[in-house]
Design a protein around this motif. Structure first.
Motif, PDB file in Angstrom:
ATOM      1  N   GLN A 180       0.836  -1.218   0.000  1.00 23.12           N
ATOM      2  CA  GLN A 180       0.000   0.000   0.000  1.00 23.12           C
ATOM      3  C   GLN A 180       0.861   1.255   0.000  1.00 23.12           C
ATOM      4  O   GLN A 180       1.790   1.391   0.798  1.00 23.12           O
ATOM      5  CB  GLN A 180      -0.908   0.005   1.223  1.00 23.12           C
ATOM      6  CG  GLN A 180      -1.793   1.241   1.325  1.00 23.12           C
ATOM      7  CD  GLN A 180      -2.599   1.263   2.611  1.00 23.12           C
ATOM      8  OE1 GLN A 180      -3.453   0.422   2.822  1.00 23.12           O
ATOM      9  NE2 GLN A 180      -2.307   2.226   3.470  1.00 23.12           N
ATOM     10  N   TYR A 212      -0.875  -0.291  -4.399  1.00 23.11           N
ATOM     11  CA  TYR A 212      -2.276   0.145  -4.393  1.00 23.11           C
ATOM     12  C   TYR A 212      -2.470   1.292  -3.411  1.00 23.11           C
ATOM     13  O   TYR A 212      -1.618   1.555  -2.551  1.00 23.11           O
ATOM     14  CB  TYR A 212      -3.208  -1.024  -4.050  1.00 23.11           C
ATOM     15  CG  TYR A 212      -3.217  -1.432  -2.591  1.00 23.11           C
ATOM     16  CD1 TYR A 212      -4.244  -1.018  -1.737  1.00 23.11           C
ATOM     17  CD2 TYR A 212      -2.218  -2.241  -2.061  1.00 23.11           C
ATOM     18  CE1 TYR A 212      -4.265  -1.398  -0.393  1.00 23.11           C
ATOM     19  CE2 TYR A 212      -2.224  -2.622  -0.724  1.00 23.11           C
ATOM     20  CZ  TYR A 212      -3.260  -2.193   0.106  1.00 23.11           C
ATOM     21  OH  TYR A 212      -3.272  -2.562   1.434  1.00 23.11           O
ATOM     22  N   THR A 213      -3.595   1.989  -3.545  1.00 27.75           N
ATOM     23  CA  THR A 213      -4.020   3.001  -2.575  1.00 27.75           C
ATOM     24  C   THR A 213      -5.357   2.570  -1.989  1.00 27.75           C
ATOM     25  O   THR A 213      -6.103   1.808  -2.606  1.00 27.75           O
ATOM     26  CB  THR A 213      -4.193   4.386  -3.225  1.00 27.75           C
ATOM     27  OG1 THR A 213      -5.183   4.296  -4.262  1.00 27.75           O
ATOM     28  CG2 THR A 213      -2.882   4.888  -3.814  1.00 27.75           C
ATOM     29  N   CYS A 214      -5.676   3.057  -0.796  1.00 29.55           N
ATOM     30  CA  CYS A 214      -6.985   2.768  -0.203  1.00 29.55           C
ATOM     31  C   CYS A 214      -7.531   4.010   0.491  1.00 29.55           C
ATOM     32  O   CYS A 214      -6.776   4.780   1.086  1.00 29.55           O
ATOM     33  CB  CYS A 214      -6.913   1.596   0.779  1.00 29.55           C
ATOM     34  SG  CYS A 214      -6.176   1.972   2.372  1.00 29.55           S
ATOM     35  N   ASP A 215      -8.854   4.186   0.387  1.00 27.26           N
ATOM     36  CA  ASP A 215      -9.513   5.356   0.970  1.00 27.26           C
ATOM     37  C   ASP A 215     -10.975   5.022   1.250  1.00 27.26           C
ATOM     38  O   ASP A 215     -11.559   4.147   0.596  1.00 27.26           O
ATOM     39  CB  ASP A 215      -9.478   6.539  -0.003  1.00 27.26           C
ATOM     40  CG  ASP A 215      -8.079   7.049  -0.254  1.00 27.26           C
ATOM     41  OD1 ASP A 215      -7.599   7.853   0.561  1.00 27.26           O
ATOM     42  OD2 ASP A 215      -7.471   6.630  -1.260  1.00 27.26           O
ATOM     43  N   ILE A 220     -12.179   8.543  -1.988  1.00 29.04           N
ATOM     44  CA  ILE A 220     -11.383   7.651  -2.835  1.00 29.04           C
ATOM     45  C   ILE A 220     -10.836   8.362  -4.064  1.00 29.04           C
ATOM     46  O   ILE A 220      -9.732   8.062  -4.531  1.00 29.04           O
ATOM     47  CB  ILE A 220     -12.194   6.387  -3.215  1.00 29.04           C
ATOM     48  CG1 ILE A 220     -11.265   5.303  -3.772  1.00 29.04           C
ATOM     49  CG2 ILE A 220     -13.335   6.710  -4.165  1.00 29.04           C
ATOM     50  CD1 ILE A 220     -11.921   3.941  -3.906  1.00 29.04           C
ATOM     51  N   HIS A 224      -6.608   8.571  -4.631  1.00 35.62           N
ATOM     52  CA  HIS A 224      -6.109   7.596  -5.604  1.00 35.62           C
ATOM     53  C   HIS A 224      -5.102   8.227  -6.555  1.00 35.62           C
ATOM     54  O   HIS A 224      -5.246   9.381  -6.949  1.00 35.62           O
ATOM     55  CB  HIS A 224      -7.272   7.011  -6.406  1.00 35.62           C
ATOM     56  CG  HIS A 224      -6.822   6.059  -7.475  1.00 35.62           C
ATOM     57  ND1 HIS A 224      -6.937   6.334  -8.823  1.00 35.62           N
ATOM     58  CD2 HIS A 224      -6.214   4.843  -7.395  1.00 35.62           C
ATOM     59  CE1 HIS A 224      -6.443   5.320  -9.515  1.00 35.62           C
ATOM     60  NE2 HIS A 224      -5.998   4.417  -8.681  1.00 35.62           N
ATOM     61  N   LYS A 226      -3.484   7.688 -10.285  1.00 32.96           N
ATOM     62  CA  LYS A 226      -3.681   6.988 -11.549  1.00 32.96           C
ATOM     63  C   LYS A 226      -2.512   6.043 -11.820  1.00 32.96           C
ATOM     64  O   LYS A 226      -1.352   6.398 -11.664  1.00 32.96           O
ATOM     65  CB  LYS A 226      -3.813   7.992 -12.695  1.00 32.96           C
ATOM     66  CG  LYS A 226      -4.185   7.360 -14.026  1.00 32.96           C
ATOM     67  CD  LYS A 226      -4.383   8.419 -15.111  1.00 32.96           C
ATOM     68  CE  LYS A 226      -4.764   7.777 -16.435  1.00 32.96           C
ATOM     69  NZ  LYS A 226      -4.960   8.803 -17.501  1.00 32.96           N
ATOM     70  N   PRO A 230      -6.878   0.990  -7.170  1.00 33.25           N
ATOM     71  CA  PRO A 230      -7.665   1.626  -6.112  1.00 33.25           C
ATOM     72  C   PRO A 230      -8.371   0.583  -5.247  1.00 33.25           C
ATOM     73  O   PRO A 230      -8.873  -0.426  -5.747  1.00 33.25           O
ATOM     74  CB  PRO A 230      -8.689   2.455  -6.897  1.00 33.25           C
ATOM     75  CG  PRO A 230      -8.879   1.704  -8.178  1.00 33.25           C
ATOM     76  CD  PRO A 230      -7.576   1.009  -8.472  1.00 33.25           C
ATOM     77  N   LEU A 248     -12.416   4.588 -11.261  1.00 32.11           N
ATOM     78  CA  LEU A 248     -11.015   5.015 -11.206  1.00 32.11           C
ATOM     79  C   LEU A 248     -10.090   4.093 -11.980  1.00 32.11           C
ATOM     80  O   LEU A 248      -8.894   4.381 -12.101  1.00 32.11           O
ATOM     81  CB  LEU A 248     -10.551   5.078  -9.744  1.00 32.11           C
ATOM     82  CG  LEU A 248     -11.247   6.108  -8.850  1.00 32.11           C
ATOM     83  CD1 LEU A 248     -10.891   5.869  -7.394  1.00 32.11           C
ATOM     84  CD2 LEU A 248     -10.858   7.514  -9.254  1.00 32.11           C
ATOM     85  N   ASN A 249     -10.606   2.987 -12.454  1.00 34.91           N
ATOM     86  CA  ASN A 249      -9.749   1.944 -13.010  1.00 34.91           C
ATOM     87  C   ASN A 249     -10.199   1.512 -14.410  1.00 34.91           C
ATOM     88  O   ASN A 249     -10.218   0.327 -14.719  1.00 34.91           O
ATOM     89  CB  ASN A 249      -9.723   0.733 -12.057  1.00 34.91           C
ATOM     90  CG  ASN A 249      -8.478  -0.114 -12.207  1.00 34.91           C
ATOM     91  OD1 ASN A 249      -7.402   0.397 -12.469  1.00 34.91           O
ATOM     92  ND2 ASN A 249      -8.628  -1.415 -12.026  1.00 34.91           N
TER      93      ASN A 249
END
Length: 613
Positions: A180, A212-215, A220, A224, A226, A230, A248-249
């Motif tokens: 992360q 990855y990112t998390c929110d 989010i 995030h 790019k 996400p 987002l993906n």
């Protein structure tokens, strides 16, 4: 025919999930499919649970991993804590309970993958959100920003973490599936350039696998970056999870709930959070049925020992320091035993397994014992214990004194002959006021108390203020307002008091040789020393219902804080830290120095709140 194929694929997914990383081969690949993760080019569903290595005795790590497998988990998630690994600038520590690489390797031995969360900021109800205290001594430094000093210290830290853990990624033959970048950054800011700097530093540190990112759902988009996968926190509606990720993906998955909450944490003076398992079993069932991957926060909370608890504080809420127990009402309780929630979650996961696969048996609950009464035969008042002080015209903070945690005594002279208000402009966080060694009152930041009325006789007198750091803020906009001690002026009757002497009491170690057999005659905080015998070391819970406020050590291990206001009334003492025969116990008691007998219980008390004024 179509339904048969789908059922077959589901069976493959869940069989792979439950088998975990295995032990036969180190050669694996982990990539992103359009809707699922791909492990060795086959669909893979992560069923993960969070365990934090410093909240569990190292000697018990393997046992907790076995419990994870028994509930049906195939992966373990963990943060990495900067303030543990670099407690002082430039001094790194990966020994003992800080040996995160050993934690990851044990997970592999037990057939578990790992999701690693090594960002400098962790939140986690942890002191300063994981940041080391000394960052605040770097003038102008701003955490979670592009500020040069912060990025410089951040890079040094993440490079050291990379040396320990980058070789353990799955693309290097290890069991770390993904890593992360930052942590719920969207709840704090939206600087994409800063996020890109994070990503670059991770790559340079050797984290070249899946990032990855998390929110939370509402943040989010802000959090995030790019090009990174996400993930979402706190949302378990499959439709909303998929919508958020796809937006987002490029319309694709996979879909990962990075923090799926089966309960919540506690703070001092408020009821224990407890949520019935039945409120979550249906949600868990639905999420798994939809092929969504999850990480339960927490699967096993454990204990926040030492001075590592954090605190919440925002304009809309008071200062809320968290308790030492991190039981979290999680599936695995504070001692590592299966709860009703564990068994019901296990049933849900088992429903989705192939018919020819069965879960490991659930290990039996560990034995526990109730200690006989412990009497303390040696003690010393804290004013007699403290050493030399540091003189300054104005009060110095913990940071000014290069003191991370613990306590401090502030001393000056005060002119009497009047009854007036003593006011502290910035008490961080709990203060006990003395005149000539006699206790006169307390102040509590939680309650907005920074003043008390003193009736001081004629003449010159000594004013002493004993101050406790109750944990730095770990979440929200006040991360940069985290200095401890007395951070402003102290006035008596409106006049600013000058000429202070500060006595640091970090109590990272207690000097036992100073604790004499003489009883303290005044109601000052007191250190007490005792011992107790154990025939067969077993888990126990020290019962502090008749005590006031303080901290306890057993055999050199700081077990955490107690406070009569609750909800926590007991301190968990793990069997792993007990010895056959004689065991040493030390208590720092702030409010009831007359208390002198301590007992143990077989079960914890985590849900008793008292109106203790």
């Amino acid at each position: 025919m179509k339904k048969t194929i789908i059922n077959f694929l589901n069976a493959v997914v869940f069989l792979a999930a439950l088998l975990g990383c295995g032990k036969s081969s180190d050669q694996h690949s982990f990539t992103l499919g359009d809707s699922t993760f791909m492990l060795d080019n086959k669909p893979y569903q992560i069923i993960s649970g969070e365990i934090h290595y410093p909240r569990v005795p190292r000697e018990a790590w393997r046992a907790r991993m076995k419990m994870a497998k028994a509930m049906g988990l195939n992966t373990i998630g963990t943060y990495v804590f900067w303030n543990l690994h670099e407690p002082e600038k430039g001094k790194f520590d990966f020994s003992g309970n800080n040996d995160i690489a050993a934690f990851v390797k044990i997970a592999k031995e037990e057939g578990l993958w790992v999701i690693l969360r090594p960002s400098p900021y962790v939140c986690a109800e942890w002191e300063f959100g994981g940041y080391p205290y000394w960052l605040q001594n770097e003038k102008g430094l701003e955490v979670r920003s592009r500020e040069k000093q912060y990025l410089s210290e951040y890079k040094k830290y993440i490079d050291e973490i990379g040396k320990q853990l980058a070789p353990l990624q799955i693309n290097h033959g290890g069991n770390i599936l993904m890593v992360q970048v930052e942590n719920e950054y969207g709840s704090y800011g939206a600087d994409k350039v800063y996020l890109e700097m994070n990503r670059k530093m991770f790559l340079e540190a050797g984290f070249d696998g899946l990032l990855y990112t998390c929110d939370p759902e509402k943040d989010i988009v802000k959090g995030h970056l790019k090009g990174l996968m996400p993930a979402i926190n706190g949302q378990d509606n499959p439709l909303k999870v998929k919508q958020a990720v796809r937006s987002l993906n490029q319309g694709k998955g996979p879909f990962f709930i990075a923090e799926w909450y089966p309960a919540w944490f506690d703070w001092w003076g408020t009821p224990h959070h407890k949520v019935p398992a039945d409120q979550y079993t249906g949600k868990l069932d639905t999420v798994l049925k939809e092929g969504i991957s999850i990480n339960m926060y927490m699967f096993h909370g454990g204990s926040t020992r030492g001075f590592m608890n954090g605190a919440n504080f925002r304009d809309s809420i008071p200062f809320e320091p968290q308790i030492s127990s991190y039981d979290y009402d999680a599936p695995l309780d504070e001692a590592g035993n299966a709860t009703e929630k564990f068994m019901k979650f296990r049933e849900v996961i088992a429903k989705h397994l192939p018919k020819d696969y069965s879960l490991p048996q659930v290990p039996e609950a560990k034995p526990s014992m109730a200690l006989t009464s412990i009497k303390f035969d040696k003690e010393i008042g804290i004013f007699d214990y403290m050493g030399a002080g540091k003189v300054n015209e104005d009060p110095l903070t913990f940071e000014d004194m290069n003191q991370a945690y613990g306590y401090m005594v502030y001393k000056t002279k005060i002119a009497g002959g009047k009854k007036a208000e003593l006011k502290i402009d910035g008490l961080r966080d709990y203060g006990i006021v003395f005149i000539d060694g006699e206790r006169k009152g307390t102040m509590d930041r939680r309650l907005g108390q920074e003043q008390t009325i003193l009736d001081v006789p004629q003449g010159s007198h000594t004013l002493e203020i004993f101050v406790e750091n109750m944990g730095r803020i770990n979440f929200g906009p006040n991360l940069l307002k985290n200095k401890k001690g007395i951070i402003g002026d102290v006035t008596f009757g409106g006049k600013i008091l000058k000429g202070w002497t500060m006595y640091g009491l970090p109590l990272d170690k207690v000097d036992v040789s100073k604790i004499s057999a003489v009883k303290s005659q005044k109601k000052t905080p007191v250190l007490k020393l005792g011992s107790f015998d154990v025939v067969n070391p077993s888990d126990t819970y020290l019962d502090f219902r008749r005590w006031g406020k303080g901290v306890v050590w057993v055999n050199g291990h700081n077990l955490g804080k107690y406070w009569s206001i609750g909800p926590q009334q007991t301190i968990y003492l793990p069997a792993e830290w007990l010895k056959k025969g004689k065991n040493e116990i030390i208590i720092l008691e702030l409010n009831k120095p007359e208390a002198n007998v301590l007992t143990g219980l077989e079960q914890p008390i985590l849900d008793q709140v008292n109106n203790d004024k």
